[in-house]
Motif scaffolding. Structure first.
Motif, PDB file in Angstrom:
ATOM      1  N   THR A   1       0.856  -1.190   0.000  1.00  0.00           N
ATOM      2  CA  THR A   1       0.000   0.000   0.000  1.00  0.00           C
ATOM      3  C   THR A   1       0.893   1.242   0.000  1.00  0.00           C
ATOM      4  O   THR A   1       2.121   1.143  -0.084  1.00  0.00           O
ATOM      5  CB  THR A   1      -0.923   0.008   1.230  1.00  0.00           C
ATOM      6  OG1 THR A   1      -0.130  -0.181   2.423  1.00  0.00           O
ATOM      7  CG2 THR A   1      -1.950  -1.131   1.136  1.00  0.00           C
ATOM      8  N   HIS A   2       0.267   2.412   0.088  1.00  0.00           N
ATOM      9  CA  HIS A   2       1.022   3.658  -0.011  1.00  0.00           C
ATOM     10  C   HIS A   2       1.072   4.445   1.297  1.00  0.00           C
ATOM     11  O   HIS A   2       1.967   5.260   1.500  1.00  0.00           O
ATOM     12  CB  HIS A   2       0.427   4.552  -1.106  1.00  0.00           C
ATOM     13  CG  HIS A   2       0.469   3.936  -2.472  1.00  0.00           C
ATOM     14  ND1 HIS A   2      -0.569   3.166  -2.975  1.00  0.00           N
ATOM     15  CD2 HIS A   2       1.431   3.952  -3.421  1.00  0.00           C
ATOM     16  CE1 HIS A   2      -0.249   2.748  -4.189  1.00  0.00           C
ATOM     17  NE2 HIS A   2       0.967   3.206  -4.483  1.00  0.00           N
ATOM     18  N   THR A   3       0.104   4.229   2.175  1.00  0.00           N
ATOM     19  CA  THR A   3       0.048   4.971   3.426  1.00  0.00           C
ATOM     20  C   THR A   3      -0.238   4.011   4.580  1.00  0.00           C
ATOM     21  O   THR A   3      -0.705   2.882   4.375  1.00  0.00           O
ATOM     22  CB  THR A   3      -1.053   6.041   3.396  1.00  0.00           C
ATOM     23  OG1 THR A   3      -2.324   5.404   3.338  1.00  0.00           O
ATOM     24  CG2 THR A   3      -0.876   6.974   2.200  1.00  0.00           C
TER      25      THR A   3
ATOM     26  N   GLU B   1      -3.919   3.098   4.641  1.00  0.00           N
ATOM     27  CA  GLU B   1      -4.257   2.044   3.674  1.00  0.00           C
ATOM     28  C   GLU B   1      -3.787   0.681   4.169  1.00  0.00           C
ATOM     29  O   GLU B   1      -4.476  -0.333   3.989  1.00  0.00           O
ATOM     30  CB  GLU B   1      -3.614   2.356   2.321  1.00  0.00           C
ATOM     31  CG  GLU B   1      -4.222   3.539   1.585  1.00  0.00           C
ATOM     32  CD  GLU B   1      -3.511   3.827   0.276  1.00  0.00           C
ATOM     33  OE1 GLU B   1      -2.580   3.061  -0.075  1.00  0.00           O
ATOM     34  OE2 GLU B   1      -3.873   4.805  -0.392  1.00  0.00           O
TER      35      GLU B   1
ATOM     36  N   ALA C   1      -6.161  -0.548   6.813  1.00  0.00           N
ATOM     37  CA  ALA C   1      -7.435  -0.928   6.186  1.00  0.00           C
ATOM     38  C   ALA C   1      -7.310  -2.293   5.530  1.00  0.00           C
ATOM     39  O   ALA C   1      -8.229  -3.124   5.605  1.00  0.00           O
ATOM     40  CB  ALA C   1      -7.851   0.132   5.174  1.00  0.00           C
ATOM     41  N   ALA C   2      -6.174  -2.546   4.898  1.00  0.00           N
ATOM     42  CA  ALA C   2      -5.957  -3.852   4.269  1.00  0.00           C
ATOM     43  C   ALA C   2      -5.894  -4.958   5.309  1.00  0.00           C
ATOM     44  O   ALA C   2      -6.486  -6.036   5.133  1.00  0.00           O
ATOM     45  CB  ALA C   2      -4.669  -3.823   3.447  1.00  0.00           C
TER      46      ALA C   2
END
Length: 311
Positions: A167-169, A172, A175-176
């Protein structure tokens, strides 16, 4: 039954306590590890996988905190000196300076207080930068904590989550991890790659602190008072909801990992140290059943070990 369980389970009563604790974890849908001992010279203990390595999550802030107190004792850090922290430059988090928008000027002592009482991620990473990993390693080595290692702070852990989830943040990544339709194997869940300890070493660490053997009297008093001021009451503290009982602890949470280590102080009794580490079967961000299991497992173990202070 593991080696540590067998050591604790020398009799039928002890084995029954271990079995009750294991049943609590099973009913909550989690794997659990526990160790409890009195804060004295007694060899009595309750252990459920107590010698197995587990992920610390934010429990790593406890040895960081004590390393800070030792730096104060040594004169390397002036606890009243001021530092300005810019929240946007720090690790994100749901509490403390991490959620603020404007620069904060604060003393090192109060920064440590925020790190411990509300598990402030921003405060922890700033403090780690000042204290250094080498000071923590020195403390752990001095106490013979060979199975405990701190490999970095919250920022390092969040960076690894972003990499492992592609992911990028950080938002994120979390959340994953919370998606029940995905099965993630991330380094933050593996004690071989992340900061790790054993329940037995953590209760030994708390015992050393309460025995006033690793800090000066003034810093021992400060450290214990800070631990008693932790705001979170949804785990171990919920098992002892009485005004005259003090629970001095530190939680740790990341994804499926939920932990707490604490010292329970009853009036007129020897304090009892307990460490509970869990790994849930589901990645839901909120799992009250597991929090309740941590409390109940601690209650069972601590109750079995309670003894009056010798006259």
């Amino acid at each position: 039954m593991s080696r540590s369980e067998a050591r604790a389970g020398g009799g039928a009563a002890e084995r029954a306590v271990v079995d009750r604790i294991r049943a609590v974890f099973a009913d909550a849908g989690c794997t659990g590890w526990l160790h409890a001992r009195r804060c004295d010279d007694s060899a009595a203990e309750i252990s459920v996988g107590g010698d197995e390595r587990v992920v610390t999550a934010s429990v790593y802030k406890l040895p960081l905190f004590i390393a800070f107190c030792r730096a104060v004792d040594a004169g390397r850090i002036d606890p009243g000196a001021r530092i300005t922290v810019v929240p946007s430059d720090c690790t994100p988090g749901p509490t403390g300076i991490a959620v603020l928008r404007d620069p904060v000027t604060i003393s090192w002592r109060d920064l440590a207080m925020s790190m411990m009482t509300v598990s402030d991620n921003a405060a922890a990473d700033v403090l780690l930068g000042e204290v250094g990993l080498a000071a923590i390693d020195e403390l752990l080595a001095e106490l013979g904590m060979t199975e405990t290692r701190i490999v970095g702070g919250t920022a390092d852990m969040h960076d690894s989550l972003v990499r492992d989830t592609d992911t990028h943040t950080t938002a994120e990544a979390f959340a994953a991890l919370a998606d029940n339709d995905e099965a993630w194997s991330v380094s933050a869940y593996d004690p071989s790659y992340s900061s790790a300890t054993t329940p037995a070493e953590m209760t030994g660490f708390l015992n050393a602190l309460w025995s006033a053997t690793i800090l000066s009297p003034a810093q021992t008093e400060f450290a214990c008072a800070v631990l008693r001021s932790q705001v979170w009451s949804h785990r171990i503290a919920s098992a002892f909801p009485h005004r005259d009982i003090a629970v001095a602890g530190k939680t740790g949470t990341i994804g499926i990992i939920r932990n707490e280590v604490a010292v329970i102080e009853f009036p007129g009794e020897i304090p009892v140290a307990v460490a509970v580490f869990t790994r849930a079967a589901r990645p839901d961000p909120v799992l009250p059943a597991v929090d309740a299991a941590i409390a109940e497992a601690a209650r069972i173990a601590v109750t079995d070990l309670r003894r009056p202070v010798p006259e």
